[in-house]
Design a protein around this motif. Structure first.
Motif, PDB file in Angstrom:
ATOM      1  N   LYS A 194       0.962  -1.369   0.184  1.00  0.00           N
ATOM      2  CA  LYS A 194       0.411  -0.066   0.321  1.00  0.00           C
ATOM      3  C   LYS A 194       1.079   1.067  -0.124  1.00  0.00           C
ATOM      4  O   LYS A 194       0.518   2.317  -0.651  1.00  0.00           O
ATOM      5  CB  LYS A 194      -0.837  -0.435   0.883  1.00  0.00           C
ATOM      6  N   GLN A 195       2.378   0.994   0.521  1.00  0.00           N
ATOM      7  CA  GLN A 195       2.606   2.109   0.440  1.00  0.00           C
ATOM      8  C   GLN A 195       3.398   2.659  -0.908  1.00  0.00           C
ATOM      9  O   GLN A 195       3.757   4.238  -1.106  1.00  0.00           O
ATOM     10  CB  GLN A 195       4.483   2.256   0.917  1.00  0.00           C
ATOM     11  N   ASP A 196       2.690   1.716  -1.864  1.00  0.00           N
ATOM     12  CA  ASP A 196       3.158   2.640  -3.349  1.00  0.00           C
ATOM     13  C   ASP A 196       1.712   2.007  -4.137  1.00  0.00           C
ATOM     14  O   ASP A 196       1.664   1.963  -5.626  1.00  0.00           O
ATOM     15  CB  ASP A 196       4.588   1.044  -3.517  1.00  0.00           C
ATOM     16  N   LYS A 197       0.906   1.957  -3.079  1.00  0.00           N
ATOM     17  CA  LYS A 197      -0.341   2.183  -4.188  1.00  0.00           C
ATOM     18  C   LYS A 197      -1.027   0.963  -5.019  1.00  0.00           C
ATOM     19  O   LYS A 197      -1.686   0.897  -5.737  1.00  0.00           O
ATOM     20  CB  LYS A 197      -0.931   3.355  -4.471  1.00  0.00           C
ATOM     21  N   GLN A 198      -0.074   0.255  -4.013  1.00  0.00           N
ATOM     22  CA  GLN A 198      -0.657  -0.864  -4.803  1.00  0.00           C
ATOM     23  C   GLN A 198      -0.892  -2.576  -4.221  1.00  0.00           C
ATOM     24  O   GLN A 198      -1.705  -1.950  -2.745  1.00  0.00           O
ATOM     25  CB  GLN A 198       0.803  -1.842  -5.270  1.00  0.00           C
ATOM     26  N   SER A 199      -1.584  -3.643  -4.473  1.00  0.00           N
ATOM     27  CA  SER A 199      -2.695  -4.601  -3.633  1.00  0.00           C
ATOM     28  C   SER A 199      -1.218  -5.776  -3.824  1.00  0.00           C
ATOM     29  O   SER A 199      -0.835  -5.764  -4.290  1.00  0.00           O
ATOM     30  CB  SER A 199      -3.530  -4.698  -4.142  1.00  0.00           C
ATOM     31  N   MET A 200      -1.785  -6.363  -2.590  1.00  0.00           N
ATOM     32  CA  MET A 200      -1.251  -7.207  -2.381  1.00  0.00           C
ATOM     33  C   MET A 200      -1.322  -8.622  -2.901  1.00  0.00           C
ATOM     34  O   MET A 200      -2.662  -8.848  -2.585  1.00  0.00           O
ATOM     35  CB  MET A 200      -0.611  -7.505  -0.647  1.00  0.00           C
ATOM     36  N   TYR A 201      -0.647  -9.675  -3.180  1.00  0.00           N
ATOM     37  CA  TYR A 201      -1.112 -10.670  -4.201  1.00  0.00           C
ATOM     38  C   TYR A 201      -0.544 -11.742  -3.111  1.00  0.00           C
ATOM     39  O   TYR A 201       0.672 -12.198  -3.462  1.00  0.00           O
ATOM     40  CB  TYR A 201      -1.388 -10.970  -5.654  1.00  0.00           C
ATOM     41  N   VAL A 202      -0.364 -12.790  -2.123  1.00  0.00           N
ATOM     42  CA  VAL A 202      -0.071 -14.136  -1.597  1.00  0.00           C
ATOM     43  C   VAL A 202       0.027 -15.054  -2.717  1.00  0.00           C
ATOM     44  O   VAL A 202      -0.094 -15.400  -3.982  1.00  0.00           O
ATOM     45  CB  VAL A 202      -1.332 -14.156  -0.804  1.00  0.00           C
ATOM     46  N   ILE A 203       1.501 -15.388  -2.540  1.00  0.00           N
ATOM     47  CA  ILE A 203       2.083 -16.350  -3.825  1.00  0.00           C
ATOM     48  C   ILE A 203       2.220 -18.163  -2.655  1.00  0.00           C
ATOM     49  O   ILE A 203       1.289 -18.644  -3.517  1.00  0.00           O
ATOM     50  CB  ILE A 203       3.542 -16.142  -4.118  1.00  0.00           C
ATOM     51  N   ASN A 204       2.428 -17.515  -1.363  1.00  0.00           N
ATOM     52  CA  ASN A 204       2.744 -18.951  -0.513  1.00  0.00           C
ATOM     53  C   ASN A 204       2.310 -18.605   0.911  1.00  0.00           C
ATOM     54  O   ASN A 204       2.900 -17.193   0.760  1.00  0.00           O
ATOM     55  CB  ASN A 204       3.962 -19.870  -1.199  1.00  0.00           C
ATOM     56  N   GLU A 205       2.356 -19.108   1.708  1.00  0.00           N
ATOM     57  CA  GLU A 205       2.027 -18.945   3.144  1.00  0.00           C
ATOM     58  C   GLU A 205       2.667 -20.212   3.581  1.00  0.00           C
ATOM     59  O   GLU A 205       1.879 -21.344   3.231  1.00  0.00           O
ATOM     60  CB  GLU A 205       1.548 -18.343   3.582  1.00  0.00           C
ATOM     61  N   SER A 206       3.137 -20.018   4.396  1.00  0.00           N
ATOM     62  CA  SER A 206       3.323 -22.034   5.463  1.00  0.00           C
ATOM     63  C   SER A 206       3.671 -21.021   7.377  1.00  0.00           C
ATOM     64  O   SER A 206       4.165 -19.953   6.402  1.00  0.00           O
ATOM     65  CB  SER A 206       4.839 -22.381   5.148  1.00  0.00           C
ATOM     66  N   VAL A 207       3.314 -22.484   7.619  1.00  0.00           N
ATOM     67  CA  VAL A 207       3.263 -22.332   9.318  1.00  0.00           C
ATOM     68  C   VAL A 207       4.329 -23.243   9.738  1.00  0.00           C
ATOM     69  O   VAL A 207       3.888 -24.380   9.612  1.00  0.00           O
ATOM     70  CB  VAL A 207       1.825 -22.235  10.158  1.00  0.00           C
ATOM     71  N   THR A 208       4.965 -23.006  10.735  1.00  0.00           N
ATOM     72  CA  THR A 208       5.924 -24.337  11.177  1.00  0.00           C
ATOM     73  C   THR A 208       6.137 -23.967  12.775  1.00  0.00           C
ATOM     74  O   THR A 208       6.500 -23.068  13.210  1.00  0.00           O
ATOM     75  CB  THR A 208       7.334 -24.032  10.442  1.00  0.00           C
TER      76      THR A 208
END
Length: 137
Positions: A56-70
Motif C-alpha cells: 500500500k505504501q506504493d498504492k499497490q495491492s498485495m497478492y499471496v504467492i505462498n504461506e506456511s506455518v511451522t
C-alpha cells in the motif's frame, strides 16, 4: 502497580505500530515476510498485515504467492497449547480479582495476573510464519 501495567500496555500498543519491519523486499517483485509468533493465527494475520502495508505504501495491492506455518517449539505443540491456555486463564482470573477485589484479594490478583502473563511470555514464540507475496497495481 496499576500505573505500571498501564504503561506496559501503552508500550505494547505502540510497539504494534511497526508496520512492515519484517518484510524482505526482492528485486523480482516476489517479497516475503518471516515472523516468529506465539499464536498460529495471530502470526499469519500479522504477516499478511505487514505485506499489505508494504504494498500500500506504493498504492499497490498485495497478492499471496505462498504461506506456511511451522511449529518449532521445544515442547510438543499440544503441551505448548495446554500450557499457554493455563497461563492465560491464571492471568485473566488474576486480572478480575485485581480489578474487583478489595484489600488483600486485589494484591493477590495482581500477583496472579503478572505471574500468568510472565508464564505465557516464557513459553516463547514457537511458530515460524513465512509469507511470500507480490505487489501489483
Amino acid at each position: 502497580m496499576k500505573n505500571i501495567l498501564l504503561a506496559l500496555g501503552v508500550i505494547s500498543v505502540l510497539g504494534a505500530c511497526a508496520h512492515h519491519d519484517d518484510v524482505r523486499p526482492n528485486s523480482d517483485n516476489q517479497h516475503y515476510v518471516i515472523i516468529k509468533a506465539s499464536d498460529r493465527g495471530e502470526g499469519i494475520k500479522e504477516a499478511l498485515n505487514q505485506a499489505t502495508h508494504f504494498c500500500k505504501q506504493d498504492k499497490q495491492s498485495m497478492y499471496v504467492i505462498n504461506e506456511s506455518v511451522t511449529y518449532q517449539g521445544e515442547l510438543d505443540e499440544k503441551t505448548f497449547l495446554n500450557d499457554k491456555s493455563t497461563a492465560q486463564m491464571i492471568s485473566e482470573a488474576g486480572t478480575w480479582l485485581w480489578i474487583l477485589g478489595d484489600g488483600y484479594v486485589d494484591d493477590a490478583g495482581a500477583i496472579a495476573s503478572l505471574a500468568g502473563a510472565s508464564a505465557e511470555h516464557s513459553l516463547g514464540k514457537p511458530y515460524l510464519v513465512n509469507v511470500s507475496f507480490r505487489c501489483d497495481s
